[in-house]
Scaffold this motif. Structure first.
Motif, PDB file in Angstrom:
ATOM      1  N   ALA A  18       0.660  -1.244   0.039  1.00 22.44           N
ATOM      2  CA  ALA A  18       0.001  -0.008   0.047  1.00 22.44           C
ATOM      3  C   ALA A  18       0.940   1.227   0.079  1.00 22.44           C
ATOM      4  CB  ALA A  18      -1.056   0.094   1.156  1.00 22.44           C
ATOM      5  N   ALA A  19       0.392   2.335  -0.213  1.00 15.37           N
ATOM      6  CA  ALA A  19       0.910   3.682  -0.143  1.00 15.37           C
ATOM      7  C   ALA A  19       1.636   3.842   1.239  1.00 15.37           C
ATOM      8  CB  ALA A  19       0.060   4.876  -0.306  1.00 15.37           C
ATOM      9  N   GLU A  20       2.588   4.362   1.344  1.00 16.62           N
ATOM     10  CA  GLU A  20       3.648   4.844   2.628  1.00 16.62           C
ATOM     11  C   GLU A  20       2.807   5.591   3.517  1.00 16.62           C
ATOM     12  OE1 GLU A  20       7.620   6.529   3.745  1.00 16.62           O
ATOM     13  OE2 GLU A  20       7.630   5.400   1.880  1.00 16.62           O
ATOM     14  N   THR A  21       2.359   5.158   4.478  1.00 16.25           N
ATOM     15  CA  THR A  21       1.959   5.583   5.641  1.00 16.25           C
ATOM     16  C   THR A  21       2.764   6.716   6.407  1.00 16.25           C
ATOM     17  OG1 THR A  21       0.270   4.214   5.816  1.00 16.25           O
ATOM     18  CG2 THR A  21       0.402   5.644   7.683  1.00 16.25           C
ATOM     19  N   ARG A  22       2.397   7.853   6.578  1.00 15.53           N
ATOM     20  CA  ARG A  22       3.531   9.066   7.126  1.00 15.53           C
ATOM     21  C   ARG A  22       2.714   9.629   8.450  1.00 15.53           C
ATOM     22  NH1 ARG A  22       8.470  10.781   5.204  1.00 15.53           N
ATOM     23  NH2 ARG A  22       8.869   9.409   3.349  1.00 15.53           N
ATOM     24  N   PHE A  23       3.341   9.930   9.494  1.00 16.06           N
ATOM     25  CA  PHE A  23       2.637  10.835  10.574  1.00 16.06           C
ATOM     26  C   PHE A  23       3.758  11.405  11.217  1.00 16.06           C
ATOM     27  CE2 PHE A  23       3.837   6.707  11.995  1.00 16.06           C
ATOM     28  CZ  PHE A  23       4.495   6.779  13.327  1.00 16.06           C
ATOM     29  N   GLU A  24       3.477  12.621  11.881  1.00 13.57           N
ATOM     30  CA  GLU A  24       4.533  13.469  12.410  1.00 13.57           C
ATOM     31  C   GLU A  24       4.393  13.184  14.016  1.00 13.57           C
ATOM     32  OE1 GLU A  24       4.508  17.689  11.690  1.00 13.57           O
ATOM     33  OE2 GLU A  24       3.561  17.289   9.661  1.00 13.57           O
TER      34      GLU A  24
END
Length: 116
Positions: A18-24
């Motif tokens: 899946a698309a890469e998941t990013r969070f801050e």
């Protein structure tokens, strides 16, 4: 004998990414600089010790210093060392004075027994 293959069920699973998941990540607020707290603590310890030494007999110098160090060690183990130290030091100072009086009484009584 013929070896048996334990992996007789060969099921192919489709693999997809899946698309890469990013969070801050938010940084925690900085903790108070411990050196400042240690400096304030040492000033409090020295002030309370000086007050006790001014009121006490010179024979209580070493026991009171030991009581201050023991109370400081116990206070650092708490969440609020600046608030806990005065109470702990008072308790330790009273116990040190009581112990010194007891030792002086035993010494006096033992000298009377030895002299007789």
């Amino acid at each position: 004998m013929k070896e048996k293959n334990m992996n007789t069920n060969k099921i192919r699973l489709p693999v997809g990414f899946a698309a890469e998941t990013r969070f801050e990540l938010q940084a925690n607020p900085p903790a108070p600089f411990r050196a400042v707290l240690q400096n304030e603590f040492e000033q409090l310890k020295n002030k309370l010790l000086a007050e006790q030494l001014a009121r006490a007999n010179p024979e209580l110098n070493a026991p009171l210093r030991r009581a201050a160090n023991e109370a400081a060690a116990l206070a650092w183990a708490t969440v609020i060392p600046l608030l806990a130290f005065p109470v702990l030091f008072d308790e330790k100072a009273v116990a040190a004075a009581r112990q010194a009086e007891r030792q002086a009484r035993i010494f006096k009584n033992s000298r009377v027994l030895v002299a007789a």
